[in-house]
Scaffold this motif. Sequence first.
Motif, PDB file in Angstrom:
ATOM      1  N   CYS A  93     -82.294 -34.641  31.514  1.00  0.00           N
ATOM      2  CA  CYS A  93     -83.510 -33.857  31.293  1.00  0.00           C
ATOM      3  C   CYS A  93     -83.643 -32.753  32.333  1.00  0.00           C
ATOM      4  N   HIS A  94     -84.466 -31.753  31.999  1.00  0.00           N
ATOM      5  CA  HIS A  94     -84.669 -30.580  32.855  1.00  0.00           C
ATOM      6  C   HIS A  94     -86.160 -30.334  33.045  1.00  0.00           C
ATOM      7  N   VAL A  95     -86.560 -30.097  34.301  1.00  0.00           N
ATOM      8  CA  VAL A  95     -87.910 -29.622  34.616  1.00  0.00           C
ATOM      9  C   VAL A  95     -87.761 -28.407  35.524  1.00  0.00           C
ATOM     10  N   PRO A 107     -90.689 -32.422  30.981  1.00  0.00           N
ATOM     11  CA  PRO A 107     -89.234 -32.469  30.847  1.00  0.00           C
ATOM     12  C   PRO A 107     -88.767 -32.049  29.457  1.00  0.00           C
ATOM     13  N   VAL A 108     -87.574 -31.467  29.413  1.00  0.00           N
ATOM     14  CA  VAL A 108     -86.896 -31.148  28.163  1.00  0.00           C
ATOM     15  C   VAL A 108     -85.580 -31.914  28.143  1.00  0.00           C
ATOM     16  N   LEU A 109     -85.326 -32.639  27.062  1.00  0.00           N
ATOM     17  CA  LEU A 109     -84.070 -33.369  26.908  1.00  0.00           C
ATOM     18  C   LEU A 109     -82.960 -32.395  26.523  1.00  0.00           C
ATOM     19  N   LEU A 110     -81.864 -32.400  27.298  1.00  0.00           N
ATOM     20  CA  LEU A 110     -80.726 -31.529  26.995  1.00  0.00           C
ATOM     21  C   LEU A 110     -79.694 -32.251  26.136  1.00  0.00           C
ATOM     22  N   HIS A 111     -79.253 -33.410  26.565  1.00  0.00           N
ATOM     23  CA  HIS A 111     -78.397 -34.280  25.755  1.00  0.00           C
ATOM     24  C   HIS A 111     -78.223 -35.596  26.495  1.00  0.00           C
ATOM     25  N   ALA A 112     -77.454 -36.519  25.915  1.00  0.00           N
ATOM     26  CA  ALA A 112     -77.208 -37.824  26.533  1.00  0.00           C
ATOM     27  C   ALA A 112     -75.716 -38.131  26.525  1.00  0.00           C
ATOM     28  N   LYS A 113     -74.906 -37.124  26.830  1.00  0.00           N
ATOM     29  CA  LYS A 113     -73.456 -37.271  26.736  1.00  0.00           C
ATOM     30  C   LYS A 113     -72.819 -37.913  27.960  1.00  0.00           C
ATOM     31  N   GLY A 114     -73.541 -37.962  29.086  1.00  0.00           N
ATOM     32  CA  GLY A 114     -72.893 -38.498  30.277  1.00  0.00           C
ATOM     33  C   GLY A 114     -73.790 -38.457  31.489  1.00  0.00           C
ATOM     34  N   PHE A 115     -73.154 -38.355  32.663  1.00  0.00           N
ATOM     35  CA  PHE A 115     -73.845 -38.452  33.938  1.00  0.00           C
ATOM     36  C   PHE A 115     -73.573 -37.214  34.797  1.00  0.00           C
ATOM     37  N   HIS A 116     -74.143 -37.237  36.012  1.00  0.00           N
ATOM     38  CA  HIS A 116     -73.891 -36.227  37.047  1.00  0.00           C
ATOM     39  C   HIS A 116     -74.112 -34.797  36.545  1.00  0.00           C
ATOM     40  N   PRO A 117     -75.295 -34.477  36.039  1.00  0.00           N
ATOM     41  CA  PRO A 117     -75.531 -33.103  35.596  1.00  0.00           C
ATOM     42  C   PRO A 117     -75.729 -32.171  36.786  1.00  0.00           C
ATOM     43  N   SER A 118     -75.376 -30.917  36.608  1.00  0.00           N
ATOM     44  CA  SER A 118     -75.666 -29.889  37.607  1.00  0.00           C
ATOM     45  C   SER A 118     -75.749 -28.546  36.907  1.00  0.00           C
ATOM     46  N   ARG A 155     -84.900 -23.042  27.764  1.00  0.00           N
ATOM     47  CA  ARG A 155     -84.475 -24.326  28.324  1.00  0.00           C
ATOM     48  C   ARG A 155     -83.659 -25.110  27.306  1.00  0.00           C
ATOM     49  N   ARG A 156     -82.732 -24.405  26.669  1.00  0.00           N
ATOM     50  CA  ARG A 156     -81.871 -25.023  25.666  1.00  0.00           C
ATOM     51  C   ARG A 156     -80.418 -24.664  25.942  1.00  0.00           C
ATOM     52  N   LEU A 157     -79.514 -25.554  25.507  1.00  0.00           N
ATOM     53  CA  LEU A 157     -78.088 -25.258  25.568  1.00  0.00           C
ATOM     54  C   LEU A 157     -77.716 -24.361  24.406  1.00  0.00           C
ATOM     55  N   THR A 158     -76.752 -23.479  24.649  1.00  0.00           N
ATOM     56  CA  THR A 158     -76.346 -22.544  23.610  1.00  0.00           C
ATOM     57  C   THR A 158     -74.829 -22.437  23.602  1.00  0.00           C
ATOM     58  N   GLY A 159     -74.257 -22.123  22.453  1.00  0.00           N
ATOM     59  CA  GLY A 159     -72.807 -22.015  22.341  1.00  0.00           C
ATOM     60  C   GLY A 159     -72.146 -23.384  22.359  1.00  0.00           C
TER      61      GLY A 159
END
Length: 502
Positions: A93-95, A107-118, A155-159
């Motif tokens: 998630c992102h804030v 918060p906005v949910l980006l995805h649930a594909k894994g761990f260690h986001p940056s 606050r969204r993923l694109t591409g």
Amino acid sequence: MTTTQRDHPSIIQADGEYLAAIATGRFYPGVLLFRSPDLTRWEQLPHPLEQVEMPESGIVLDPDLSYVDGVYHLLYGTALSASESGFADSPICHVRAPSPHGPWSPPVLLHAKGFHPSLYHESGRSYLLWSEWDHRPGRDSFGGTWAQEFYRGTRRLTGRAHLVRGGARGARLHRRAGWYYLVAGGIAVARSPHLTGPFHPDPHGALVAEGGPGCLVEGRAGEWWLTAWPEGGCALGSETVVRAVDWAGDGWPRVGDARPATGAAAPVPPGGARVPAEPGSTARADGRLPAEPELTAPADERPPAEPEPLTHTDDFDATELAFCWQSVRRPPDPGWLSLGERPGWLRLRADESPASRHRVSLLARHQHQDCEFTVLLDAQPTHFQQLAGLIHYTDHTRWHWLHLTHHEQLGRCLAVLTSDNGQLAAPADPLPWPNGPVWLRALLQHGELRFTASADGGSWTGIGPPLPVSRGFLGVCATDLTGARLVCDVDRMSLRPLSSPR
């Protein structure tokens, strides 16, 4: 970095000060935020996820803090299922906020594909990196490091997502002198002239022998720092220190005298290709993104950060709970905690046991390596399923609890319960105790915990044998399985370190 346990911080330098975000795992508020003028003195700030509901049986982990164009961005992951089950169920998630003091967005949910986001920011564009989790039997659970463009405006993923060739678990991306550097926990470094690789590892090996979070920070004057574990290991599990970084002539980072410079001239990277804008991307023709909506920061009139106090006593005379206190998963709301019902006392209304993953009335703070923790509390249990007292808590399967309860023959008494990986034990016989407030104390030294109790705060009685401990929290816990919601009033909690910090 600090005198208490801080788990894998994400540290940045922004607007002339350093900021650190630290996950609290199963404890509310999920992420703690600190600021410092010099990486030594730290002041705790308001909680960035204060309005976010904690998962009932998961943990918050892997915070990533970044700053770009006047806006602070915080990513965090949530592990909702054990990795041993195959699936990870790890929403990212992102804030964001215009100031480290807030206000922080929902918060906005980006995805649930894994761990260690940056998040990595460059030339008006931003990219989300993460370590993908592969649940398929017979395959490596690490599915690679991936990058995808993140449009800050919506606050969204694109591409589409791109595999970062040569990536590693938990890698963060940095850029210096034309090179992209991946720094992963461990602490391994790799570099490439291209954002998506291929990344080639440092031929000299890990930056430090001790390993650690592996977060590179550029200081105000262009100096660099690295977060790592202390030399000799971590007494509390995940302590963090910062170490100065030099850049050798060959372009690789160095820490201290661990690896001498080769003396070779730093190679000039070829023209670095960035991740191209995808069809349908919101990036403009020049590769930049539209400006973010304007956010308004509150006035910040706080004085410079002061050192974190080594000794702390809370008499609960304030109208708001101090930032140092944390609860398990749920926020400290009036449904179970009050500072006003009995003025000068903290009131807990008992709920489920410390073995529960749901509604636990527990308030605690990080321990020091060797310390003395004292509580003055009052409770009148009338049933053996009513318990209230001082607890050393690591998680729902590992804790030691000195508590008031009721015994059919003894009446009100003091007892000790321990849980070792979920196995419950009572290492001492119940001790009858008179009515009225009781002083409870935990003495932690050399990996052992000793409980004592006193009726007047002067004469102390040992309760039970020494108990083994490692990392954890010290605080109070109240349980009532009868449905009556036992009241536990706390007049004081005090922490006193018994040894100097590293």
